[in-house]
Design an enzyme around this catalytic site. Structure first.
Site, PDB file in Angstrom:
ATOM      1  N   ASP A 286      18.810 -64.269 112.943  1.00 36.86           N
ATOM      2  CA  ASP A 286      20.298 -63.729 112.645  1.00 36.86           C
ATOM      3  C   ASP A 286      19.979 -63.499 110.941  1.00 36.86           C
ATOM      4  OD1 ASP A 286      21.136 -63.920 115.133  1.00 36.86           O
ATOM      5  OD2 ASP A 286      21.505 -66.072 114.980  1.00 36.86           O
TER       6      ASP A 286
ATOM      7  N   GLU B 229      27.547 -57.208 118.955  1.00 37.14           N
ATOM      8  CA  GLU B 229      27.838 -58.576 118.259  1.00 37.14           C
ATOM      9  C   GLU B 229      27.246 -58.183 116.547  1.00 37.14           C
ATOM     10  OE1 GLU B 229      25.664 -61.335 120.385  1.00 37.14           O
ATOM     11  OE2 GLU B 229      23.619 -60.311 120.186  1.00 37.14           O
TER      12      GLU B 229
END
Length: 542
Positions: free
Chosen positions: A37, A196
């Protein structure tokens, strides 16, 4: 034909210029081991990047680079229990998907703290120095994961998923952590599962909403849409995905996605993203890593990353001066009063469990009643496994008094899956034990008798296998056993993290009578083969 010739000449000139500067190409990933991420921002000639850390403490490592290729960890965003509550967090819980941004002299990191009894949802923290200290969290009281910020139009835009396939936008009061304008649905996913990881950018009069879809597995991809207003309506890029390797089955990188864009001083664009390197089929155990790829924009203003949307192993370096930080020393001889930045605990550590000063020049672990299988913080200090081929070793002084006491090295997948290479007692004799603990039970235990005195424990790794060796100083190392890397892969154990290797002690329900003293810890990537089992020389120490 003319366009092809121009493209070739441009590529040749870039390589030629880069060659005059030094390194001409770089290899992916640029951050190895568990670094998922990624989010990046540029401040002048400097780049700063953060990644997820889940149940590990300190939380959210922050890296610094001058050239986007070479990165150096400079600290942690969440370095105190007060700004990193992890008590009770399950494996792969904790801190998810941060975003880093810079505005008017202040750095901002948004994130979600998830799954522990101290968690309160989404938050942001601030600092004027990215190396810290960072503030305690400003809790946003919103459970939308993966929040991100955009500073534009004298406003602070806060964007996150609603976990129902939509994206929410609000304006945020940074002084109070409250919303000026309540979260509102502004866009939907583009059609794949699990929208997301959104980031919002203002570029050339458009607001670009870039996000991840397809889940974080092998169907992962990055998509983008845009609008003339941050509030929508948004049109979907006709050339999506921005990046994805899901259809490039022979590519060594898979699960590419969850990206962030950054613009260089020369106006070129690049992205960082996560990806995995499966081994022996669909098995990855190092975790999701950070990759770098160039971005091009078509005539209609839509971006494409990598090579026609695919992230490849090697690219021409960005148009930036090369800046290498040098390699970290192989040996940590614990001569300092603070731990090096590479070391992490599982959840919030107990201060009574460890010391660098009780025996100067040693890391002392006081084995507590807590063990590796407990959803708590055992006496464990570990570091990311950052290479398939590596050797980790330590010299340990430990004399157990009862069979429940143990100390040594561990390869950790999560609470329920780990390989334990420990000194303990068996039938009153001091032994080294190799325990394979998988799916919450010991599936195999091997013992080898060892003499009194200090012992060297060593773990060697290849892409497919761990090998465990024990050595009495001055004697030849003895092989104890092996274990597969596959059994600690995400595909086998689930979750979102990668393997850690570290030092550990426990009394398994009762505190150890004697502490475990670790004289040094060596970690060497791609060691020379055959590996020398002799004591490492001073040139690898700090």
């Amino acid at each position: 034909m003319m366009l092809k010739n121009i493209a070739f000449v441009t590529f040749f000139l870039v390589v030629l210029i880069s060659g005059a500067m030094g390194q001409t190409t770089f290899k992916n990933p640029v951050l190895t081991g568990m670094n998922p991420d990624p989010s990046v921002c540029r401040v002048g000639d400097d780049f700063y990047l953060v990644t997820s850390s889940f149940e590990y403490f300190p939380g959210l490592p922050i890296y610094h680079s001058k050239d986007l290729v070479h990165w150096k960890m400079i600290g942690y965003v969440l370095s105190r229990t007060s700004n990193c509550p992890l008590g009770g967090a399950y494996s792969s819980g904790g801190n998810f998907a941060p975003t880093i941004r810079y505005h008017n002299g202040t750095f901002y990191v948004t994130c979600t703290n998830y799954g522990g009894h101290g968690s309160q949802g989404a938050f942001y923290v601030t600092a004027t120095n990215p190396a810290g200290p960072w503030s305690d969290p400003h809790w946003v009281n919103n459970w939308g994961v993966d929040p991100s910020l955009l500073f534009a139009n004298d406003s602070v835009y806060y964007v996150c998923p609603d976990n129902k396939g939509n994206f929410l936008l609000a304006t945020l009061n940074l002084a109070t952590g409250k919303f000026y304008k309540a979260p509102k649905v502004i866009a939907h996913g583009t059609g794949s599962s699990s929208p997301e990881g959104p980031h919002l950018y203002k570029i050339n009069g458009y607001y670009y909403l870039m996000s991840a879809e397809g889940g974080t597995g092998y169907q992962h991809m990055e998509v983008i849409q845009r609008s003339r207003s941050p509030w929508g309506p948004y049109e979907v890029s006709p050339i999506n995905p921005v990046i994805s390797n899901k259809n490039d089955f022979d590519n060594p990188f898979q699960a590419i996605g969850h990206a962030d864009l950054v613009q260089l001083p020369d106006s070129s664009w690049w992205l960082v993203c996560l990806g995995i390197r499966p081994q022996g089929g669909h098995y990855h155990h190092l975790g999701r890593e950070t990759f770098l790829a160039p971005v091009t924009w078509n005539a209609d203003g839509w971006p494409k990353g990598g090579t026609n949307g695919v992230v490849n192993p090697e690219y021409v370096v960005p148009n930036l001066p090369e800046y290498s930080w040098g390699k970290d020393p192989i040996r940590d001889n614990f001569s300092r009063t603070t731990l090096r930045l590479c070391w992490n605990f599982i959840r919030n550590p107990y201060s009574a469990d460890w010391s660098l000063t009780a025996r100067p020049g040693f890391l002392r672990l006081y084995g507590s009643r807590i063990s590796l299988k407990d959803q708590d913080s055992p006496a464990f200090i570990g570091r990311r496994q950052t290479a398939f081929n590596m050797v980790a070793s330590t010299k340990i002084s430990f004399t157990p008094t009862t069979p429940n006491e143990e100390a040594g090295l561990v390869v950790r997948g999560d609470d329920q899956n780990h390989y334990d290479f420990l000194i303990t007692l068996l039938d009153g004799k001091r032994v080294v034990m190799l325990r394979k603990y998988l799916h919450n039970k010991a599936v195999s235990v091997t013992y080898k008798k060892i003499p009194d005195g200090d012992i060297i424990l060593r773990i060697g790794a290849t892409a497919f296998k761990y090998s465990f060796w024990v050595q009495e100083e001055g004697n030849k190392a003895e092989f104890v056993g092996s274990a597969t890397t596959k059994d600690l892969s995400t595909e086998k154990i689930g979750g979102f993290i990668g393997t850690y290797i570290g030092m550990y002690a426990s009394g398994n329900g009762k505190a150890n009578v004697n502490p475990a003293d670790f004289d040094w810890f060596d970690y060497e990537e791609n060691p020379v083969v055959p590996y020398s089992w002799l004591m490492r020389s001073k040139d690898i120490s700090n």
